[in-house]
Scaffold this motif. Structure first.
Motif: not given
Ligand SMILES: O=C(O)C(=O)C[C@H](O)[C@H](O)CO
Ligand SMILES: [Mg+2]
Length: 398
Positions: A144-173
């Motif tokens: 995520f960090a590597k790709r986010a840096k690329e997004v910034v270098s394209m000129g974006f000042k904002a980005m959205k992402f879903d960091p929750f992998g395969p979790y649905f309904d609930s999420m353990d620790k």
């Protein structure tokens, strides 16, 4: 009198290049033609509904053929009168939306004016956009960090992402910890001046969402989107909202001003995300906008499908004073989607410029619509739901 002569549907795709966004691997483009040869374009929602939506557009077609294209509010009211189930039917709402967008394109062309002139006039000649679709196959925080840096270098000042992998309904620790590590990695990669927006895709039950929003606070997201299942669970959303100071965003699935009102009047949403391709086109969006103005909340239009939607949403934003930011997949689309409108948009320091040409302000490549014509069903993956960014329904910690 000029009348509506035809409504044609172009489902288009090049599945070989469908990359980040499986839900939009097919675009449904609608072309409305008038008796004197004027043409306007609209777009409808595909997400696992391509064939149903095409059929729904055929129903709207029966109503609008022969009608005066200038009477857009009347046409909406007629559809509202005829379609007994419109208040419950996503397919009906997106079908009508696509025609409404095309009619506004036509009206703008007749008057020689961009659509924003028809719905209030220019407030913003450029709109801040946030990147989405940039993190396909990202699993670890480092990905995520590597790709986010690329997004910034394209000129974006904002980005959205879903960091929750395969979790649905609930999420353990462990799941919460993984999500936190991904968000931390992005925040550290982009610095404090770039906005990060957390997408939840309506995954969680209320208890999990409450824990999650608290855990995200240290990273100062601009907003957290659809934290709980999208069933208009008012009590649940209220609990989540009261658990955090971070703005709560929702609304990409609403199909009417009445649904918007249910969320807004209870104070459950800080940033409303109506989508012009399912919230009844410019007609519905303008009504919803008035509501958000009255209640002092912000707009961040959902814009996840294709090129006509992108152009239409920018026209809408241009005449709105309470636009916080607009979603954009544009730079992360397969090339064919950009080519449909002659690659009309360029990112300029995090903004997209609003075209000032008549109608939606873009020229559609009709040859490409024919070449890319698609029949059949969209791809369906048994494990990864269609609504996530491709290749992200995975854990890395175990
Ligand atoms: O772009 C967003 O905000 C999304 O939530 C993407 C969705 O998966 C998509 O809109 C589903 O139709
Ligand atoms: Mg979303």
């Amino acid at each position: 009198m000029v009348t509506i002569k035809d409504v044609e549907v172009y489902p288009v795709s090049d599945l070989a290049t469908a990359k980040a966004s499986p839900w939009a691997s097919v675009s449904i483009i609608v072309k409305v033609t008038t008796s004197d040869g004027q043409v306007g374009y609209g777009e409808a929602v595909p997400t696992l509904r391509v064939n149903q939506v095409i059929k729904a557009i055929e129903e709207v077609r029966r109503l609008v053929i022969g009608k005066d294209p200038f009477r857009v509010s009347y046409i909406f009211r007629e559809w509202y009168k005829h379609d007994f189930y419109i208040s419950r039917s996503f397919e009906s709402a997106t079908a009508y939306s696509s025609v409404d967008i095309a009619l506004h394109d036509i009206l703008g062309k007749y008057y020689g004016a961009p659509v924003y002139q028809l719905i209030g006039g220019l407030i913003n000649d450029k709109v801040k956009v946030y990147a989405n679709g940039w993190y396909s196959d990202c699993v670890t925080p480092e990905d995520f960090a590597k790709r986010a840096k690329e997004v910034v270098s394209m000129g974006f000042k904002a980005m959205k992402f879903d960091p929750f992998g395969p979790y649905f309904d609930s999420m353990d620790k462990a799941g919460l910890e993984e999500a936190v590590e991904r968000v931390r990695a992005v925040r550290e990669a982009v610095g404090k001046d770039v906005d990060i927006l957390i997408e939840v895709h309506g995954r969680f039950n209320v208890n999990t969402a409450v824990q999650m929003v608290r855990a995200m606070e240290p990273f100062e997201p601009l907003f957290i989107e659809e934290p709980i299942h999208p069933d208009l669970n008012m009590e649940g959303l209220s609990k989540v909202k009261n658990a955090t100071g971070v703005r709560i965003a929702t609304g990409e699935r609403i199909i009417s001003i009445e649904e918007a009102l249910q969320l807004i009047e209870r104070g459950l949403v800080d940033v409303l995300q109506p989508d012009i391709t399912n919230a009844l086109g410019f007609t519905g969006m303008s009504r919803i906008r008035a509501l958000t103005e009255a209640y002092g909340i912000e707009l961040a239009p959902h814009n996840a499908f294709g090129p006509i939607q992108h152009a239409a949403t920018l026209q809408f934003d241009a005449s709105s004073f309470n636009i916080l930011i607009q979603e954009s997949f544009y730079e992360f689309w397969p090339q064919w989607k950009r080519d449909i409108i002659g690659d009309a948009f360029k990112l300029n320091e995090g903004y997209h410029t609003v075209p000032s040409k008549p109608g939606l302000g873009v020229t559609v490549n009709e040859r490409l619509l024919d070449e890319l014509r698609f029949t059949g069903m969209e791809p369906f993956h048994e494990e990864e739901p269609v609504w996530v960014i491709k290749g992200t329904w995975r854990r890395y910690g175990s």
